[in-house]
Design a protein around this motif. Structure first.
Motif, PDB file in Angstrom:
ATOM      1  N   UNK A 141       0.705  -1.003  -0.292  1.00 23.29           N
ATOM      2  CA  UNK A 141      -0.275  -0.243   0.521  1.00 23.29           C
ATOM      3  C   UNK A 141       0.626   1.551  -0.052  1.00 23.29           C
ATOM      4  N   UNK A 142       2.054   0.898   0.772  1.00 12.69           N
ATOM      5  CA  UNK A 142       3.164   2.505   0.501  1.00 12.69           C
ATOM      6  C   UNK A 142       3.677   2.588  -0.550  1.00 12.69           C
ATOM      7  N   UNK A 177       7.494  -0.911  10.267  1.00 12.91           N
ATOM      8  CA  UNK A 177       8.072  -0.328   9.351  1.00 12.91           C
ATOM      9  C   UNK A 177       9.661   0.408   8.818  1.00 12.91           C
ATOM     10  N   UNK A 178      10.045  -0.269   9.991  1.00 14.03           N
ATOM     11  CA  UNK A 178      11.236  -0.414  10.120  1.00 14.03           C
ATOM     12  C   UNK A 178      12.001  -1.628   8.617  1.00 14.03           C
ATOM     13  N   UNK A 179      11.168  -2.516   9.360  1.00 16.08           N
ATOM     14  CA  UNK A 179      11.513  -4.210   8.465  1.00 16.08           C
ATOM     15  C   UNK A 179      10.860  -4.516   6.810  1.00 16.08           C
ATOM     16  N   UNK A 180       9.785  -4.004   6.581  1.00 16.99           N
ATOM     17  CA  UNK A 180       9.074  -3.961   5.146  1.00 16.99           C
ATOM     18  C   UNK A 180       9.611  -3.916   4.343  1.00 16.99           C
ATOM     19  N   UNK A 181      10.921  -3.342   3.904  1.00 15.26           N
ATOM     20  CA  UNK A 181      11.426  -2.968   2.685  1.00 15.26           C
ATOM     21  C   UNK A 181      10.493  -1.595   2.147  1.00 15.26           C
ATOM     22  N   UNK A 182       9.829  -0.455   2.519  1.00 14.79           N
ATOM     23  CA  UNK A 182       9.351   0.458   1.808  1.00 14.79           C
ATOM     24  C   UNK A 182      10.443   1.453   1.206  1.00 14.79           C
ATOM     25  N   UNK A 183      10.753   2.246   2.458  1.00 10.75           N
ATOM     26  CA  UNK A 183      11.880   2.807   2.522  1.00 10.75           C
ATOM     27  C   UNK A 183      12.662   2.611   1.684  1.00 10.75           C
ATOM     28  N   UNK A 184      12.884   1.314   1.630  1.00 10.72           N
ATOM     29  CA  UNK A 184      13.933   0.820   0.503  1.00 10.72           C
ATOM     30  C   UNK A 184      13.894   1.198  -0.432  1.00 10.72           C
ATOM     31  N   UNK A 192       7.515  12.789   0.829  1.00 11.25           N
ATOM     32  CA  UNK A 192       6.676  13.003   1.891  1.00 11.25           C
ATOM     33  C   UNK A 192       6.213  11.753   3.128  1.00 11.25           C
ATOM     34  N   UNK A 193       6.437  10.751   2.194  1.00  2.34           N
ATOM     35  CA  UNK A 193       6.005   9.302   2.570  1.00  2.34           C
ATOM     36  C   UNK A 193       6.946   8.840   3.416  1.00  2.34           C
ATOM     37  N   UNK A 194       8.014   8.572   2.535  1.00  2.37           N
ATOM     38  CA  UNK A 194       9.292   8.343   2.520  1.00  2.37           C
ATOM     39  C   UNK A 194       9.702   9.330   3.857  1.00  2.37           C
TER      40      UNK A 194
END
Length: 125
Positions: free
Chosen positions: A72-73, A97-104, A115-117
């Motif tokens: 979703x993110x 959020x830390x481990x789901x890989x969305x930021x990577x 803004x989301x990142x």
């Protein structure tokens, strides 16, 4: 021009949704499709209303929903849905959020300064 939203739902979401809020598997598929549509349209109010009606917490179903092959993110970042993306970040625990890989994913796909990142970074620090 509207884009077609393809939703994939895992068996885990169906089982989870059925046990959490007495939602039947067919309703879980409908819920996932609606959530993806709300993310694509950056419609936070309708998403909140739907989740409230079905008595479902986003953190309970987040891992089981995939929109066009993305979380979703990721889908929110790809569709420039900043408002709903920030809302999703606020509803998920920092450890998730830390481990789901969305930021990577965001940094690898040119959304690292969105803004989301930035909201993900704030929640994980």
């Amino acid at each position: 021009m509207y884009k077609v939203v393809t939703t994939t739902i895992t068996a885990g979401l169906v089982a989870l949704a059925a046990s959490v809020a007495s939602v039947q598997p067919a309703q879980a598929q409908d819920l996932a499709l609606n959530l993806c549509t709300y993310v694509q349209g950056d419609d936070r109010m309708r998403m909140r209303q739907r989740m409230r009606e079905d008595r479902i917490r986003l953190r309970s179903v987040y891992d089981g929903i995939v929109c066009n092959g993305m979380s979703l993110l990721q889908f929110a970042m790809a569709n420039d849905s900043q408002d709903i993306g920030s809302f999703i970040v606020s509803q998920l625990p920092g450890s998730s959020l830390d481990g789901n890989g969305d930021l990577d994913w965001a940094e690898a796909n040119g959304h690292g300064d969105s803004e989301i990142a930035n909201a993900i970074r704030e929640r994980t620090d």
